[in-house]
Scaffold this active site. Structure first.
Site, PDB file in Angstrom:
ATOM      1  N   LEU A 119      -7.791   4.821  12.206  1.00  7.84           N
ATOM      2  CA  LEU A 119      -8.430   3.665  12.850  1.00  7.84           C
ATOM      3  C   LEU A 119      -7.655   3.251  14.096  1.00  7.84           C
ATOM      4  CD1 LEU A 119     -10.528   1.373  12.851  1.00  7.84           C
ATOM      5  CD2 LEU A 119      -9.001   0.097  11.329  1.00  7.84           C
ATOM      6  N   THR A 129      -9.052   3.496   7.390  1.00 10.44           N
ATOM      7  CA  THR A 129      -8.600   2.200   7.890  1.00 10.44           C
ATOM      8  C   THR A 129      -7.102   2.205   8.192  1.00 10.44           C
ATOM      9  OG1 THR A 129      -8.361   1.421   5.604  1.00 10.44           O
ATOM     10  CG2 THR A 129     -10.404   0.872   6.751  1.00 10.44           C
ATOM     11  N   GLN A 150       4.519  10.064   5.587  1.00 10.06           N
ATOM     12  CA  GLN A 150       5.860  10.264   5.062  1.00 10.06           C
ATOM     13  C   GLN A 150       6.676  11.180   5.972  1.00 10.06           C
ATOM     14  OE1 GLN A 150       6.920   8.412   2.289  1.00 10.06           O
ATOM     15  NE2 GLN A 150       4.983   7.506   2.931  1.00 10.06           N
ATOM     16  N   ASP A 176       0.820  -1.208   0.000  1.00  3.10           N
ATOM     17  CA  ASP A 176       0.000   0.000   0.000  1.00  3.10           C
ATOM     18  C   ASP A 176       0.858   1.265   0.000  1.00  3.10           C
ATOM     19  OD1 ASP A 176      -2.294  -1.465  -0.084  1.00  3.10           O
ATOM     20  OD2 ASP A 176      -2.844  -1.165   2.011  1.00  3.10           O
TER      21      ASP A 176
END
Length: 310
Positions: A191, A187, A245, A71
């Site tokens: 989360l 998510t 980042q 991801d």
């Protein structure tokens, strides 16, 4: 929004391949894929997404980005390609992939589908951050697919963070950080901090305080057109991070303005994705012991439903 592709073989002319630099299998797969596409007359280039100039110089002419990693690689691809309208296909070589579409062994099967238009496009909302009071150089606008966060500058010292929504001061939160997340990012870190889960096609944004100190600070779901401003207190510096980042240092009183971006992350899909079943597996809600505990209650056809989430 998920829609059928309108692309044809004549329209995907240039393909970029992003590969994760610390995965040997990703580099090898990138070389093999580039050779395969080049032999079939496709204009193709490869790069690590961590190389700012090389990874972006070809994007204006690129129709499709294939991401070999996890991801994180897709997040970098989405930020880099914001405004260029190219498609993104994720191939899962990572550990916790919500955004990828294929496993490496499925790539050969689906490459022809890309050039025959046999796929769908899933549009994901992105955010746009405008830093305020950054210590050093920073772009005036920062795209984000997951989230934007400001927080404390040092360990052991909570930050005072003022929150405005649509020009109205909501309050001042004393916390480690405040996260503004898209539906995709709901998510992620949001989360982990106790924020709600949004369906990825939602256009709302989520504002989540991280480890609030003493006073209760509940997460909020805000409309997609909300303009959110977060400001540090005047006494201590802090930091600004986009999609997790490298953070930018913020002066005391600095912060960020966050709104929905005009750009979309356009993810390639080869079929409808059962989001909630996928979510249950990723969060370990569907482990064998939990399923066994529920099946003992005599819920009719439970085993059949869990075996076939569709």
């Amino acid at each position: 929004m998920v829609r059928l592709a309108s692309y044809t073989v004549t329209e995907i002319k240039c393909v970029g391949i992003y590969y994760h630099p610390r995965l040997d299998e990703a580099r090898a797969a990138a070389d093999d894929l580039a050779a395969y596409l080049s032999q079939r007359g496709v204009d193709v280039w490869t790069s690590m997404p961590w190389e700012p100039e090389q990874s972006t110089e070809h994007l204006p002419r690129t129709d499709l980005l294939i991401c070999l990693g996890g991801d994180g690689t897709i997040l970098r691809a989405a930020r880099a390609s914001a405004g260029h309208d190219c498609l993104i296909l994720g191939v899962d070589l990572g550990r916790q992939a919500f955004l990828t579409e294929l496993l490496p062994e499925q790539l050969d099967e689906h490459i022809p589908d890309l050039f025959n238009g046999n796929f769908m496009i899933e549009d994901r909302t992105m955010l746009e951050a405008r830093p305020i009071g950054v210590d050093g150089e920073a772009p005036g606008r920062l795209p984000a697919l997951n989230d934007v966060m400001i927080g404390r500058g040092s360990l052991g010292q909570p930050a005072y963070i003022a929150v405005w929504v649509g020009g109205d001061l909501v309050g001042v939160v004393r916390a480690d950080a405040v996260v503004v997340a898209s539906a995709t990012g709901s998510t992620g870190y949001s989360l982990s901090a106790g924020g709600p889960i949004l369906h990825p096609q939602a256009r709302n944004v989520v504002l989540t305080p991280v480890a609030p100190h003493l006073a209760q600070a509940a997460p909020m779901v805000l409309p997609g057109d909300a303009v959110i401003e977060l400001r540090l207190g005047r006494e201590h510096p802090g930091s600004l991070s986009v999609d997790g980042q490298r953070p930018f240092a913020l002066h005391p009183g600095g912060g960020v303005e966050v709104r929905r971006s005009e750009s979309l992350a356009r993810l390639v899909r080869f079929g409808e994705r059962p989001f909630f079943a996928q979510l249950g597996r990723r969060l370990a809600w569907l482990d064998e012991r939990r399923i066994e505990a529920v099946s003992r209650t005599g819920v009719e056809a439970f085993d059949q439903k869990t075996a076939d989430p569709s």
